[in-house]
Design an enzyme around this catalytic site. Structure first.
Site, PDB file in Angstrom:
ATOM      1  N   ILE A 141       0.886  -1.162   0.000  1.00  0.00           N
ATOM      2  CA  ILE A 141       0.000   0.000   0.000  1.00  0.00           C
ATOM      3  C   ILE A 141       0.922   1.209   0.000  1.00  0.00           C
ATOM      4  O   ILE A 141       1.544   1.525   1.010  1.00  0.00           O
ATOM      5  CB  ILE A 141      -0.931   0.013   1.218  1.00  0.00           C
ATOM      6  CG1 ILE A 141      -1.857  -1.207   1.192  1.00  0.00           C
ATOM      7  CG2 ILE A 141      -1.763   1.301   1.246  1.00  0.00           C
ATOM      8  CD1 ILE A 141      -2.790  -1.292   2.377  1.00  0.00           C
ATOM      9  N   PRO A 142       1.063   1.905  -1.119  1.00  0.00           N
ATOM     10  CA  PRO A 142       2.170   2.842  -1.321  1.00  0.00           C
ATOM     11  C   PRO A 142       1.980   4.219  -0.676  1.00  0.00           C
ATOM     12  O   PRO A 142       1.885   5.245  -1.366  1.00  0.00           O
ATOM     13  CB  PRO A 142       2.258   2.945  -2.844  1.00  0.00           C
ATOM     14  CG  PRO A 142       0.845   2.756  -3.294  1.00  0.00           C
ATOM     15  CD  PRO A 142       0.259   1.743  -2.341  1.00  0.00           C
ATOM     16  N   CYS A 143       1.970   4.262   0.650  1.00  0.00           N
ATOM     17  CA  CYS A 143       1.864   5.556   1.327  1.00  0.00           C
ATOM     18  C   CYS A 143       3.104   6.412   1.087  1.00  0.00           C
ATOM     19  O   CYS A 143       3.077   7.631   1.301  1.00  0.00           O
ATOM     20  CB  CYS A 143       1.628   5.361   2.819  1.00  0.00           C
ATOM     21  SG  CYS A 143       2.834   4.329   3.665  1.00  0.00           S
ATOM     22  N   HIS A 144       4.196   5.797   0.617  1.00  0.00           N
ATOM     23  CA  HIS A 144       5.405   6.565   0.308  1.00  0.00           C
ATOM     24  C   HIS A 144       5.219   7.484  -0.899  1.00  0.00           C
ATOM     25  O   HIS A 144       6.048   8.355  -1.144  1.00  0.00           O
ATOM     26  CB  HIS A 144       6.577   5.614   0.050  1.00  0.00           C
ATOM     27  CG  HIS A 144       6.318   4.606  -1.033  1.00  0.00           C
ATOM     28  ND1 HIS A 144       5.732   3.386  -0.794  1.00  0.00           N
ATOM     29  CD2 HIS A 144       6.554   4.641  -2.372  1.00  0.00           C
ATOM     30  CE1 HIS A 144       5.611   2.705  -1.927  1.00  0.00           C
ATOM     31  NE2 HIS A 144       6.112   3.457  -2.900  1.00  0.00           N
ATOM     32  N   ARG A 145       4.142   7.320  -1.652  1.00  0.00           N
ATOM     33  CA  ARG A 145       3.900   8.143  -2.835  1.00  0.00           C
ATOM     34  C   ARG A 145       3.128   9.426  -2.528  1.00  0.00           C
ATOM     35  O   ARG A 145       2.707  10.117  -3.447  1.00  0.00           O
ATOM     36  CB  ARG A 145       3.152   7.322  -3.898  1.00  0.00           C
ATOM     37  CG  ARG A 145       3.977   6.157  -4.422  1.00  0.00           C
ATOM     38  CD  ARG A 145       3.210   5.309  -5.409  1.00  0.00           C
ATOM     39  NE  ARG A 145       3.933   4.063  -5.679  1.00  0.00           N
ATOM     40  CZ  ARG A 145       3.389   2.974  -6.204  1.00  0.00           C
ATOM     41  NH1 ARG A 145       2.109   2.977  -6.535  1.00  0.00           N
ATOM     42  NH2 ARG A 145       4.105   1.884  -6.396  1.00  0.00           N
TER      43      ARG A 145
END
Length: 287
Positions: free
Chosen positions: A250-254
Site C-alpha cells: 500500500i504505497p503511502c510513500h507516494r
C-alpha cells in the site's frame, strides 16, 4: 553465490545506498560530486557508480535529479491532474498495474476488528527486500501486515499490538510468497496478491485510494483528500496514511506535501526517499 550470500550482499548494498542518500539530502544544495558521495560510503568512485547503477537502474547523478524537490514538483504538475485525478474519475481501469493487483481488498468484519483478531490464525515470516529487513504476516484471506524492521523480536511484538488476541505461527505461506514477488519485479503472479486489512471504513477507503497512485507517480495529502470527496480532511487522511499496516504494497510513500517536500514516513525518511527514487528509476527504464 548461494541465496543467503546474495541476500546479505543485497542488504549491504541497500545500507550503502541509504547512507549515500542521507549524505545527498544533507548536502543537497552543494550538489555533491560522485567522488564525495563514494568516499562517504567508503567505496571507489568506479565501484560506487557501478553498484549504484545496478541497484537503481540509473547513475548517481540521474538519481539525484529524481530525488530533488524540483522533480517532485514537476511530477505533480505534469502528471497529477491528468493521470491521477482523471484516472480516478474513470475507475482507473488499466491505468496502474499496482492498482489492479490489490483491487481485492477485503476488510475484516466489525467483530474481527473489535476483538483484536480473536479466532484468527496469523502466519508470519521475516525476509529481505531492497530496502532492508521486513516482517510480513497473513491470514487465510491475505496479507494483513508488512513492515520494515531491523530487530525480529521487536518487529513481532509490534505485529502483536495490531492483533493482540490472534494465534501466531512462524511460517511462510503462499500469500506471503506472492507478495514478496513485487520486490523482485516478477510481475507474472502479482495478480494473486490479496490483502486482509484491519481498519475503519474511512481508513480502508484511504488505503484503497493509495493503491490507485501509479508506480513512479506522486500525489499530495490535499489531492488525496479531494479524490475521496473530503477536501477539508487532509489531516484525517494523513492520519489514516500513517496508520497503514502494509508497507510498500500500500504505497503511502507516494504521498508528499503540497509544497513538494517529501514529508514524513513511518519507516524513515531515508527509506521513503530511496523507494521514491527506486520506483522513478524503474518507471523511467521501462518507458
Amino acid at each position: 553465490m548461494n541465496t543467503q550470500a546474495m541476500e546479505t550482499q543485497q542488504l549491504m548494498n541497500y545500507e550503502r545506498i541509504a547512507k549515500a542518500i542521507e549524505y545527498i539530502q544533507q548536502h543537497f544544495k552543494e550538489q555533491p560530486e560522485l567522488e564525495a558521495i563514494a568516499a562517504h560510503v567508503h567505496l571507489s568512485p568506479f565501484h560506487f557508480q557501478r553498484m549504484f547503477t545496478e541497484w537503481t537502474g540509473v547513475s548517481p547523478k540521474k538519481f539525484l535529479q529524481y530525488l530533488s524537490i524540483e522533480y517532485a514538483k514537476d511530477l505533480l504538475k505534469s502528471s497529477q491532474a491528468s493521470l491521477f485525478e482523471t484516472a480516478h474519475e474513470t475507475g482507473l481501469s488499466g491505468t496502474s498495474r499496482l492498482h489492479d493487483l490489490f483491487i481485492n481488498i477485503e476488510g475484516m468484519t466489525p467483530g474481527e476488528y473489535k476483538n483484536g483478531g480473536a479466532q484468527l490464525t496469523i502466519n508470519y515470516s521475516f525476509a529481505e527486500s531492497p530496502f532492508g529487513h521486513i516482517i510480513v504476516a497473513s491470514t487465510s484471506k491475505g496479507i494483513c501486515y508488512l513492515a520494515f524492521a531491523t530487530e525480529q523480536l521487536a518487529a513481532f511484538m509490534e505485529l502483536q499490538k495490531h492483533f493482540p488476541n490472534a494465534q501466531y505461527q512462524q511460517m511462510t505461506d503462499l500469500h506471503q510468497q506472492n507478495a514478496l514477488f513485487i520486490f523482485t519485479q516478477d510481475w507474472s503472479r502479482l495478480s494473486e496478491i490479496k490483502l486482509h486489512l484491519k481498519g475503519t471504513p474511512f481508513q480502508l477507503k484511504v488505503w484503497e485510494a493509495l493503491l490507485k497512485i501509479p508506480m513512479g507517480n506522486l500525489t499530495t495529502y490535499a489531492a488525496l483528500a479531494h479524490s475521496l470527496n473530503h477536501p477539508r480532511a487532509s489531516r484525517a487522511v494523513g492520519t489514516a496514511i500513517g496508520d497503514n499496516p502494509v508497507a510498500f504494497l500500500i504505497p503511502c510513500h507516494r504521498v508528499i506535501r503540497t509544497n513538494g517536500g517529501l514529508g514524513g514516513y513511518h519507516w524513515g525518511f531515508t527509506r521513503k526517499t530511496a523507494i521514491i527514487g527506486w520506483e522513478a528509476a524503474k518507471t523511467a527504464r521501462e518507458d
